[in-house]
Every structure is written in structure tokens, then in C-alpha cells.
Design a protein around this motif. Sequence first.
Motif, mmCIF file in Angstrom:
data_model
loop_
_atom_site.group_PDB
_atom_site.id
_atom_site.type_symbol
_atom_site.label_atom_id
_atom_site.label_comp_id
_atom_site.label_asym_id
_atom_site.label_seq_id
_atom_site.Cartn_x
_atom_site.Cartn_y
_atom_site.Cartn_z
ATOM 1 N N UNK A 163 0.825 -1.081 -0.050
ATOM 2 C CA UNK A 163 -0.023 0.071 0.017
ATOM 3 C C UNK A 163 0.991 1.297 0.023
ATOM 4 N N UNK A 164 0.284 2.315 0.221
ATOM 5 C CA UNK A 164 1.137 3.569 0.322
ATOM 6 C C UNK A 164 1.729 3.900 1.281
ATOM 7 N N UNK A 165 1.507 3.515 2.486
ATOM 8 C CA UNK A 165 2.028 3.483 3.901
ATOM 9 C C UNK A 165 2.738 4.858 4.241
ATOM 10 N N UNK A 166 1.810 5.984 4.127
ATOM 11 C CA UNK A 166 2.457 7.266 4.254
ATOM 12 C C UNK A 166 2.978 7.430 6.067
ATOM 13 N N UNK A 167 3.590 8.204 6.320
ATOM 14 C CA UNK A 167 4.031 8.197 7.780
ATOM 15 C C UNK A 167 3.522 9.835 8.359
ATOM 16 N N UNK A 168 2.635 10.185 7.592
ATOM 17 C CA UNK A 168 2.175 11.445 8.036
ATOM 18 C C UNK A 168 1.837 11.668 9.637
ATOM 19 N N UNK A 202 3.176 9.830 12.079
ATOM 20 C CA UNK A 202 4.505 9.782 12.940
ATOM 21 C C UNK A 202 5.221 11.341 12.801
ATOM 22 N N UNK A 203 5.045 11.873 11.808
ATOM 23 C CA UNK A 203 5.444 13.412 11.652
ATOM 24 C C UNK A 203 4.595 14.339 12.441
ATOM 25 N N UNK A 204 3.381 14.200 12.353
ATOM 26 C CA UNK A 204 2.433 14.919 13.309
ATOM 27 C C UNK A 204 2.824 14.816 14.679
ATOM 28 N N UNK A 205 3.132 13.595 15.119
ATOM 29 C CA UNK A 205 3.451 13.255 16.685
ATOM 30 C C UNK A 205 4.779 14.070 16.960
ATOM 31 N N UNK A 206 5.830 14.036 15.937
ATOM 32 C CA UNK A 206 7.021 14.654 16.316
ATOM 33 C C UNK A 206 6.793 16.203 16.351
ATOM 34 N N UNK A 207 6.082 16.684 15.563
ATOM 35 C CA UNK A 207 5.819 18.032 15.432
ATOM 36 C C UNK A 207 5.224 18.435 16.844
ATOM 37 N N UNK A 208 4.143 17.809 17.262
ATOM 38 C CA UNK A 208 3.427 17.977 18.307
ATOM 39 C C UNK A 208 4.240 17.975 19.430
ATOM 40 N N UNK A 209 5.426 17.326 19.566
ATOM 41 C CA UNK A 209 6.274 17.281 20.560
ATOM 42 C C UNK A 209 7.440 18.602 20.597
ATOM 43 N N UNK A 210 7.223 18.894 19.777
ATOM 44 C CA UNK A 210 8.102 20.453 19.409
ATOM 45 C C UNK A 210 9.143 20.625 18.354
ATOM 46 N N UNK A 211 9.251 19.240 17.676
ATOM 47 C CA UNK A 211 10.170 19.126 16.536
ATOM 48 C C UNK A 211 9.929 19.864 15.353
ATOM 49 N N UNK A 214 2.928 16.500 25.093
ATOM 50 C CA UNK A 214 1.628 17.035 24.442
ATOM 51 C C UNK A 214 0.631 15.823 24.335
ATOM 52 N N UNK A 215 -0.685 16.340 23.854
ATOM 53 C CA UNK A 215 -1.833 15.381 23.673
ATOM 54 C C UNK A 215 -1.647 14.978 21.994
ATOM 55 N N UNK A 216 -1.532 13.860 21.696
ATOM 56 C CA UNK A 216 -1.425 13.586 20.382
ATOM 57 C C UNK A 216 -2.706 12.529 20.057
ATOM 58 N N UNK A 217 -3.442 13.093 18.998
ATOM 59 C CA UNK A 217 -4.572 12.053 18.626
ATOM 60 C C UNK A 217 -4.330 11.432 17.310
ATOM 61 N N UNK A 218 -4.095 10.064 17.139
ATOM 62 C CA UNK A 218 -3.918 9.699 15.839
ATOM 63 C C UNK A 218 -4.969 9.423 14.933
ATOM 64 N N UNK A 219 -4.905 9.906 13.687
ATOM 65 C CA UNK A 219 -6.151 9.771 12.551
ATOM 66 C C UNK A 219 -6.531 8.174 12.667
ATOM 67 N N UNK A 220 -5.822 7.322 12.642
ATOM 68 C CA UNK A 220 -6.181 5.805 12.761
ATOM 69 C C UNK A 220 -5.128 5.117 13.561
#
Length: 423
Positions: free
Chosen positions: A123-128, A130-139, A158-164
Motif C-alpha cells: 500500500x502507500x504506507x504514508x508516515x504523516x 508519525x511526523x504529526x506526533x514529532x511536531x506536536x512534541x516540538x520538533x 503533548x496530547x496527540x490524537x492519531x487519525x487511525x
Amino acid sequence: MSGKERMLITGGQPLQGEVRVSGGKNASVALIPATLLSDEPCVIENLPDIDDVHALVDILRSLGAEVDYQPGAQMRVDPRHADGYTVGYEDAQRLRASYYFIGALLGRRGKAHVSTPGGCRIGQRPIDQHLKGFRALGAEVEERSGMVQAEADRLVGNVISFDMATVGGTINVMLAACKAEGQTTLINAAKEPHIVDLANFLNSMGATIRGAGTDVIRITGHPRLHGTVYQVIPDQIETGTLMIAAAATHGDVTVHDCIPIHMDALSVKLLEMGMMVTATGDSIRVRSTGPQRSVKVTTQVYPGFPTDLQQPMCALLTTVPGTSRVEETIFESRFRHVDELNRMGANITVIEQRTALITGVPELYGAPVTVTDLRAGAALLVAGLMARGQTEIYEPWYIDRGYEHIEEKLRSLGATIRREVSQ
Ligand code: EPU
């Protein structure tokens, strides 16, 4: 890897006997990068001797870690001089789990430059996520020229809510969050057994992770983690593949050193099909003596039916009378094994790219077939064991990525299987 290799299986014999399952691939590939979060040496036991583990050892060494590893024994990682932060294209392409170095290096030194990962094309297997989570931690995270560049002066919970529910995303963000200041909450976290295993591993290093195995995980960061000695859990998917192979050959196999509760979704399906499944302690026995019934299978996140067993399950269903329906909901193109199974006489039609309709045929016959991804390889192994005559499996190196000593294990159960290298 070698394109000249092939596996030769003469099928049609019921598998019989007892077999021991190896350490979990998808747990091991998370634990090994996680050693970089420690300030002291860590020892991991029960790692499977598979190519994905070998690839991670090479990456750890390239980052400066000292790794003492004898395949089949334990691995000792001393991360104290691991000053690198770059994982290049060739290393990252060797396996999907190379992306765990983003979370681990971000946690370790606030800087990770990691080429986008390889792994099975299912499948396409994006890692958006993961990156959303790192950004939420301040990266600060950028994707440039096929490279993820993540950097942070400090990580803050931070609080991170995964879309899936994403296995990789949950693990990766958990790795970085272990070193973030304050508390991180992961909402809609994945619940797979290897996520719990990683949390246990990190907790044994002094991390504070609560709720792994549920869909809310809370992580309190610590600036320093210490060394540990830890044993990786058994492989859920190898266990399932062996159970399916036993059922598919109308055999009687006991799989030892597994965790039967991890197998519930498969065990229930096999019972529904008419097999006998008995769990005792850390063993599970599968027997198939009577007629088998067609079923519906829908892949789901844990504790549902694992997508990683969908492909070998399709092989099993090829000779079950009636029409079975297998729906893949996790990955959009995980049916590349179907054409190969049809070459062996199966009657499978894929509709809307997500659902396989499998009409049982009396038997499969051996044929030359090609592996396209790891679990497609598992499906072709099962089919080869079922088929009348000889099956030649090309590109078997995919199977070596995830199954330790699979030929020896199957031979110990009575299979006729060998590998040949043609000139
Ligand atoms: N997804 C996104 N964005 C993300 C992350 C995931 O859209 O940022 C999507 C994926 O495209 C997919 C779904 O979410 O449709 C689930 O993906 P997930 O992240 O859970 O999968 P993964 O981390 O890429 C791991 C295993 C796979 C296993 C899946 C599902 C490892 C190294 N890989 O992949 O294992 O199939 O979880 O359980 O742990 C295998 O062993 O053969 C294998 C492919």
C-alpha cells in the motif's frame, strides 16, 4: 538477498509434531532502535535470526553504537558512543522499521536525518501520523530529497490524537516522548502485542509508560534511561503462520513458546472452520481431521484478525468447500499473492481491490511462483505445503526477512522443503 535462489517444496503431506516459535519480528525491530534511548548498555534476548534484525544491527553500528550480536543468542548494545544521527538511503530501504530511528534519535539527541523507509509494498504506507506526533512534541520536521529531517532543541510532552490506529506511528512517537519534558498522551493508539512489549522494555529502562495495550497511552518523559536485560515476546505472526500451515495440510501441530491469547482472532476463525484448537500454557495445538467450512475474514487492528495473517489465510481457504470472503481493511494493495495462488489452481477473484472471494477447489498443484512481499511469501509456503507435486518459490529472501529458520522448522514437522541456488 539473491534472485537466483528458490525454495522447492513437495506438498501434500500433513504437518505433524511440535515446533518452537521464535522471538517476535515486529517487537524486535522496535526494541533494537529503542536501545539508543538508554545511557547504558542494554541486552535483548530471544531475538529472531532474521534479515530485518541484521539490517538494524548494521544501522546501529553505522550510528556509532557498539553491538555484540551472535545470531541465535542475545544482543548487547552499548549506545554510549552513538553520536550519529543519519540513516542513509541504502540502510533505510532495507526495512520498514528503519523509521523507528527517527523517534529514537530525536529522543536521544534531538536530531534525526533518516531516509524514508523501505519495506513490503502493500500500500502507500504514508508516515504523516508519525511526523504529526514529532511536531506536536516540538520538533521541526521537514521532508527533503527522500529524507526526513527532524530536529528539536527540546521536546515537550503533548496530547496527540492519531487519525487511525497506526502501529508504526504509536511506536515512533512513544520512543521520542520517553525523553520529552512532562507528559505525553497518545489517543487512538494501536494496541498490538509488540506495542505492549516495547512499553515494557522502555519501562524496564526506567521510562514511565502507562496504558500500552489500550487506545490511550500516557508517557512521562525522563532525561535519562538506564540499561536493562530484556527478553522479546514470541512472534504472533509466525505462530499464526504455523497454525495455518497445520490446518491447511490437515495436520496436527503443537506450537510451543507462544502466547495463545495473542492468537484468539485466528483460533476462533479456525474453530469456526471446523479445526480443533487447544491452548495450554504457552502452547497451542491445531488439528484438522474432519471437513473444513468456508468463512468470512476481515482484517482489523488488534485484537481483530491481523492483516499479516490475511495472506497465509487466503492460501488455507483455497481448498475449503464453498466460497470464503476475505476483506483487507488495513492496507490497500495486499493481494499480490492472489495471482500466484491462482497459478497453483486456486479460484480467487479480488473485487474492489479490497476483497478476495475464494471458491474452494479440490486441490492445489505445484507450480513456479514468485514472492512479492514477506507475508505473500508465507502464503506461498502454505500453498506449497498443500499442493500436489513440486512448488518452486522464487525470491524466497523476502521470507528470510521475517521467519527464522523456516525450512528447518517445517522439515521438523515432516515437510519436504529445501533451498537451491541455481548458477
Ligand atoms: N497510515 C497512515 N499514516 C501513517 C501511518 C499509517 O495513513 O502515518 C496507514 C497505513 O497506510 C495503513 C494503516 O495506517 O493503511 C496502518 O498502518 P500501520 O502504521 O499500523 O502499519 P506499519 O507500522 O506500517 C506495522 C507492521 C506491519 C503490519 C502493520 C499492521 C512493522 C515494522 N510493520 O506496519 O508488518 O502489517 O503494522 O499491523 O511493525 C509484516 O510484518 O509483514 C508487516 C507488514
